[in-house]
Every structure is written in structure tokens, then in C-alpha cells.
Design an enzyme around this catalytic site. Structure first.
Site, PDB file in Angstrom:
ATOM      1  N   ARG A   1     -16.120  10.335 -29.090  1.00 60.59           N
ATOM      2  CA  ARG A   1     -15.283  10.045 -27.913  1.00 60.59           C
ATOM      3  C   ARG A   1     -14.274  11.163 -27.676  1.00 60.59           C
ATOM      4  NH1 ARG A   1     -10.840   5.558 -29.962  1.00 60.59           N
ATOM      5  NH2 ARG A   1     -10.913   6.147 -32.137  1.00 60.59           N
TER       6      ARG A   1
ATOM      7  N   SER B   1      -8.220   4.799 -25.963  1.00 56.92           N
ATOM      8  CA  SER B   1      -9.493   4.636 -26.668  1.00 56.92           C
ATOM      9  C   SER B   1     -10.546   5.620 -26.175  1.00 56.92           C
ATOM     10  CB  SER B   1     -10.036   3.211 -26.472  1.00 56.92           C
ATOM     11  OG  SER B   1      -9.151   2.273 -27.033  1.00 56.92           O
TER      12      SER B   1
ATOM     13  N   GLU C   1     -13.491  -4.035 -14.435  1.00 61.88           N
ATOM     14  CA  GLU C   1     -14.545  -3.023 -14.507  1.00 61.88           C
ATOM     15  C   GLU C   1     -15.455  -3.033 -13.280  1.00 61.88           C
ATOM     16  OE1 GLU C   1     -13.905  -5.293 -16.879  1.00 61.88           O
ATOM     17  OE2 GLU C   1     -13.083  -4.115 -18.535  1.00 61.88           O
TER      18      GLU C   1
ATOM     19  N   ARG D   1     -17.014   5.577 -31.589  1.00 59.22           N
ATOM     20  CA  ARG D   1     -15.652   5.525 -32.081  1.00 59.22           C
ATOM     21  C   ARG D   1     -15.406   6.242 -33.419  1.00 59.22           C
ATOM     22  NH1 ARG D   1     -12.746   0.203 -34.560  1.00 59.22           N
ATOM     23  NH2 ARG D   1     -10.598   0.840 -34.259  1.00 59.22           N
TER      24      ARG D   1
END
Lengths: 317, 282
Positions: free
Chosen positions: A13, A40, A61, A170
């Protein structure tokens, strides 16, 4: 066997975030949207450098996908950012109608994909996203394997006209793709040449496949490792050229077996060159909480699983 | 009667003929809402919007943009797009047929000029319109973005995500309209899922709200003019447009039954007798 030294460890990411930062500087048509996950998704730099081109949409979203579609009208190149689950299953109809069917130049950028999301558990561990996205006509589907490749892919998709799904994750994982390795959409990369079995790997499973190839070499088995970073369009030529040499193959991915990379490869092989294939993937199951390493082992996505699959498929030649 | 008003009424009459003939020809499609919005589309594409039918570009820079969110009323959209010059009027013959640009629900995919987004699955068009409005702001383009929504459509949750976004982010180059005919496929809105106080809802979401009679040409023109004058003042604008589903054909009015049903041969004849042929049938 060709070795790939570990250049460090970073999350993919961050490759996306740093790629977006670079794009922000060089292409003023690039805009970014985020659904309350700026940190994030590592979109903070872009947001700070270009506040006018960054759209915080909140936890909404579906609206984000529609706004992104609208932004393309007028020449913008929108990059949407949220978790992979909320980038796909939550907004499938919005992507289908307002983006894919409407031929809109939106880049759907999805983090925290797969089991390696870890402790948050199955609600967030989407393992069906590649399948959903590859089924959509017009959609390009990319799943890079490390920080460098994710950064290169992020920059490359801005130059590609049409909707793209870019999947990353992640955890901090080894960086092994050289920084200057070119990223060409739809062009598989042969990382290791071999003669006995081909391992087709995508995402986090690429590094594990390199590790597996090393173990296999110690057992006297020559494995070819091909990095399929673009699931769609699949580099069919690379797939067929390799298996015409090795005569058997393993696919490896952090995804459901149904709908994933392995299924795409099986389709190419069965149509052109029927070849034994073993699939390393999650077998019709949701995930659960745990550390990424624990989960990858429990659900059969470890290095040992790839080694085992290679040994099994060799017996089927 | 003013000459302009008469011309627009004549135009709308022809559009209504097109609508019933289109859905009759393929025995499918949505005449009810289409007839109800004929006056609105007529005003928008002939008077209200600054647009360029003869030279359609997807980006529409320097032009006002229109997004149809309730895509099932494609007959009225196609008829008006054709009659103002986006594509040949004869092409209305191709509505819902194989190898056609005039799909059952509008799409960009077949390259029909005038259409900038696919719609049909409801609730998505307001978000798209917001995106296009933001794009205009980034481009320094002072044109306006318009969208149209069904009243039943706003039962979709995405509409309210978009409503919150547009007001919260001062998307004030956006004028949206709700076709408030109180009907949806299964019956009256109040029997399916009541909308409650529509005006209060949009005002609570911090939109500027206007109301108009969707069958009064002068009211439409005046209200749209007022709406334009309210752009650039920090709020998106919502117009609640009161209409009658099936307007112009007596036996199609006052019921939801013509939402998605075509007339048979006799009903077509009866409908056409009530709708003057003003511009020539396709």
C-alpha cells in the site's frame, strides 16, 4: 537459479501511496478520492500536496464510485481508495454500470486485500475481488507483488485509458523487484527460468513462490517462476510458452480458488494446451482473525504449500 | 399564448407521439414516466441548457451537462435528443432493437451522442452528476450540471450519500430535479415506501429547494431560470417537479399501470388521437 536479494521490507500500500505522490506532481489530471481511509491507503501526501484534487467522500463508497465516474467527464483521471472489500463487493453494481459499462477512466485502488489483512478477520478479508473484477468487461485487473512493483503499477495505470482494478495489501513484505524494472500492463515477468514445473504467482504469493523455487532446487527440481501481475488481460502467450516447456504448472494467489488467477490459467490451458495444474489458493472458505503468517499457513498459502503442489503436479505429467 | 410557449408545447406533443410509438413498436419500454417528463425535457434541451447537439463531445467542456439517473424513461430522452439534433430522428426506429444505439436503458457503450453515462440501475446518477460538477470546477468551467431522478428512485441509499456530499462540499453548480409523480412500478409511492416530506428532507440535507409544475412550460422555464440564478451560492439546488405519470394520454394518467407497459394497437390509435403531430412522425 537466479536470486533476488531482499532490498528491504515495506507494505505494498505504501508503493501505491508513493506512486500516487509521484503522479500528483507530474499529471495534473490525476485526482484522488478516499472513503475515510486516507491513512490506511497512504494517500496523505497526495492530499496534502494537492488539496484541490483530493476528495474526501466519507464512509460512502457507492457515492465515491459514482463521483469518480463523473470526474472523468472533463478529462480527470480519478484514483479511488478504500479497502479491497469496499472497493468491489460493496459497490459492484456502481462499478458495473457507472464505470465499466460506461467506459470510464477510473482507477479503483484497493488495499488490505486477502488474508494478510490479519486480525480484523473475515468481514474485511475479501478473497473474491479478483474474480468479481475480472468478470467485468472492459476491466483491467492488476495485483502487484511488492512495494516497487506496486509503485510502478500505480504510475503505469494513469497512462492506460480505461477502468483498472489495482489490488494491494497491508503487511510489510520483502521488496525484491528492482526499482527500475519496467511495469507493462498485461506483460508477465519471468523471474526465474526453469524446466520441470512453472509456478504462476501473483501478489504476496510471488515472494513465497521464489522461496518455494529455492526449496525445490535443493530437491533437484527446476521451477520456473512467472509473476502474473496483470490478471486481466492475462499474458496467455507467456503462460503457454512456459508450460510447453515444463509440461505442468502451479498457480499461487491470495484469493479464492474459484474466480482467481488459477482459474484464468486453467481456462487458457484447457483451451490451448491441456496441462496438469495445481492451484494454491483459498478453497471455498472465509478467513478469520489471526496474524498474517498464521492465516497464510492455516489456509494453505505458505511456501510449503507451493512446494507440495509442485511435487504433486510433477507426478501428474 | 406566447409564441415560444406554443412552440415548446408543440415540440412536447411530438415527443409524446414518439414515446408511445417507440414503446408500441417493440411492445416494451416505459411510457408512463416518459410522458410525464416530456415537457421538462422539451424545455431543458430547447431553452434551458447551453449545449451543442451538432458536435457532441464526452467531456462537454464549456457546455451544460445533463444526466438522466432514472434511465428507464429513455423514450423521452431519445426522442428529445434526436429532435434537437444529437442523432437522426429516424434512428428512433431502432429503440430496443438488436444492434442499436438506443438500448432499453441509456448507455455510452454504443456511442449514442448526448449520453454521457449508463443508467438504469437506479440511484447512481446523482453521484455521477456531482463528479462531473467537480470536474467543471477543477477546469474553471462555469457551466451547469443538471440531473433528473425518479421519485421512487430516491428510495436508493446512494442518493442520500450523494445528497450529503453535495451539500457538505458546496457543489453549487448542480441543479437536480425529482420527477414527483407519486408512482412507482408496484403502485403509489405511499403504498410502497413513503417518501414523507420530500421538501423537508432535501432542506434538512442543506440543499436549496424549489418546486414547479412539470406540465406548465412557463413555470418550468421560470423555475429553471431562478435555479440558475441560485448557482454559485454555496448550495446544490433540488427542484421538486410535480408531474402526472402518463400525462397527455387520458387513459394512461392517474395510474401506475403504464409505468412499464406498452399500448396495444387500439390503445396506440387512441393515444395518437390525443397527441397532435406537430413536427412530423419519424
Amino acid at each position: 537459479m537466479k536470486e533476488y536479494p531482499v532490498l528491504g521490507k515495506k507494505d505494498t500500500r505504501s508503493g501505491f501511496g508513493d506512486g500516487l505522490t509521484e503522479l500528483g506532481k507530474k499529471n495534473e489530471n490525476v485526482v484522488a478520492l478516499c472513503a475515510d481511509l486516507t491513512g490506511s491507503l497512504k494517500m496523505g501526501d497526495f492530499k496534502n500536496n494537492h488539496p484541490d484534487r483530493f476528495f474526501q467522500v466519507g464512509i460512502a463508497e457507492a457515492n465515491m464510485m459514482g463521483i469518480a465516474a463523473g470526474l472523468t467527464i472533463g478529462g480527470k483521471i480519478p484514483f479511488t481508495g478504500t479497502f479491497a472489500n469496499f472497493s468491489t463487493s460493496r459497490v459492484y453494481d456502481q462499478i458495473r454500470q457507472s464505470i465499466a459499462y460506461s467506459d470510464k477512466n477510473v482507477k479503483i485502488c484497493a488495499s488490505h486485500a486477502g488474508l494478510t489483512l490479519g486480525e480484523d478477520g473475515a468481514t474485511h478479508q475479501v478473497l473474491e475481488d479478483l474474480g468479481m473484477m475480472k468478470m467485468l468487461p472492459n476491466m483491467t485487473v492488476i495485483n502487484p507483488c511488492d512495494y516497487n512493483q506496486t509503485k510502478a503499477a500505480t504510475i503505469a495505470i494513469a497512462e492506460h485509458e480505461g477502468p483498472v482494478y489495482l489490488r494491494f495489501g497491508r503487511p510489510k513484505v520483502p521488496i525484491f523487484i528492482p526499482e527500475d524494472m519496467p511495469f507493462e500492463i498485461g506483460k508477465a515477468i519471468t523471474l526465474v527460468e526453469g524446466t520441470d514445473v512453472t509456478i504462476f504467482a501473483t501478489g504476496h504469493l510471488v515472494w513465497k513462490s521464489l522461496e518455494a523455487a529455492k526449496e525445490l532446487a535443493e530437491k533437484g527440481i527446476s521451477a520456473e517462476v512467472i509473476n502474473i501481475h496483470t490478471i486481466k488481460p492475462l499474458d496467455e502467450k507467456a503462460v503457454l510458452e512456459s508450460v510447453s516447456k515444463t509440461k505442468c504448472a502451479v498457480s499461487a494467489e491470495e484469493h479464492q480458488m474459484a474466480g482467481g488467477l488459477g482459474e484464468s490459467i486453467a481456462q487458457v490451458l484447457s483451451r490451448n494446451l491441456p496441462t496438469p495444474l495445481e492451484m494454491v489458493a483459498v478453497n471455498d472458505s472465509f478467513g478469520e482473525s489471526g496474524t498474517p503468517d498464521q492465516l497464510m499457513e492455516k489456509y494453505g498459502l505458505g511456501t510449503s504449500n507451493i512446494v507440495e503442489a509442485a511435487q504433486n503436479v510433477l507426478k501428474r505429467k | 399564448m406566447q409564441e415560444q410557449t406554443k412552440q415548446l408545447q408543440d415540440f412536447a406533443s411530438q415527443v409524446r407521439r414518439d414515446i408511445v410509438r417507440m414503446v408500441h413498436a417493440v411492445q416494451s419500454g416505459h411510457p408512463g414516466g416518459s410522458l410525464g417528463c416530456a415537457d421538462f425535457f422539451t424545455c431543458m434541451f430547447n431553452q434551458v441548457m447551453n449545449h451543442n447537439p451538432s458536435n457532441f463531445s464526452m467531456d462537454g467542456k464549456g457546455e451544460d451537462l445533463f444526466f438522466l439517473s432514472n434511465g428507464h424513461i429513455s423514450p423521452v430522452y431519445y426522442s428529445v435528443l434526436a429532435r434537437v439534433g444529437y442523432f437522426p430522428v429516424d434512428e428512433l426506429n431502432m429503440f430496443r432493437k438488436i444492434d442499436s444505439r438506443l438500448q432499453g436503458h441509456p448507455t455510452t457503450h454504443e456511442g449514442l451522442p448526448g449520453v454521457r453515462i449508463a443508467s438504469g440501475s437506479l440511484g447512481q446518477g446523482l453521484s455521477v452528476a456531482i463528479g462531473a460538477a467537480l470536474s467543471k470546477k477543477l477546469n474553471g468551467d462555469e457551466s451547469i450540471v443538471y440531473s433528473l431522478h425518479g421519485d421512487g428512485e430516491i428510495q436508493e441509499g446512494q442518493i442520500w450519500e450523494a445528497a450529503m456530499y453535495a451539500a457538505g462540499n458546496k457543489v453549487d453548480n448542480l441543479i437536480s430535479t425529482i420527477d414527483y409523480n407519486h408512482k412507482q412500478i408496484d403502485g403509489d409511492i405511499d403504498d410502497v415506501l413513503p417518501l414523507g416530506s420530500l421538501r423537508a428532507k432535501w432542506e434538512a440535507f442543506d440543499w436549496k429547494v424549489l418546486e414547479m409544475n412539470g406540465h406548465d412550460i412557463n413555470d418550468i422555464l421560470n423555475t429553471m431560470q431562478e435555479a440558475k440564478s441560485l448557482t454559485g451560492k454555496g448550495k446544490p439546488i433540488m427542484i421538486i417537479m410535480k408531474t402526472e405519470m402518463g400525462q397527455g394520454v387520458d387513459f394512461m394518467m392517474g395510474t401506475h399501470k403504464w409505468h412499464g407497459s406498452p399500448p396495444n394497437d387500439e390503445q396506440l390509435t387512441a393515444a395518437l388521437q390525443q397527441l397532435e403531430e406537430t413536427l412530423g412522425d419519424y
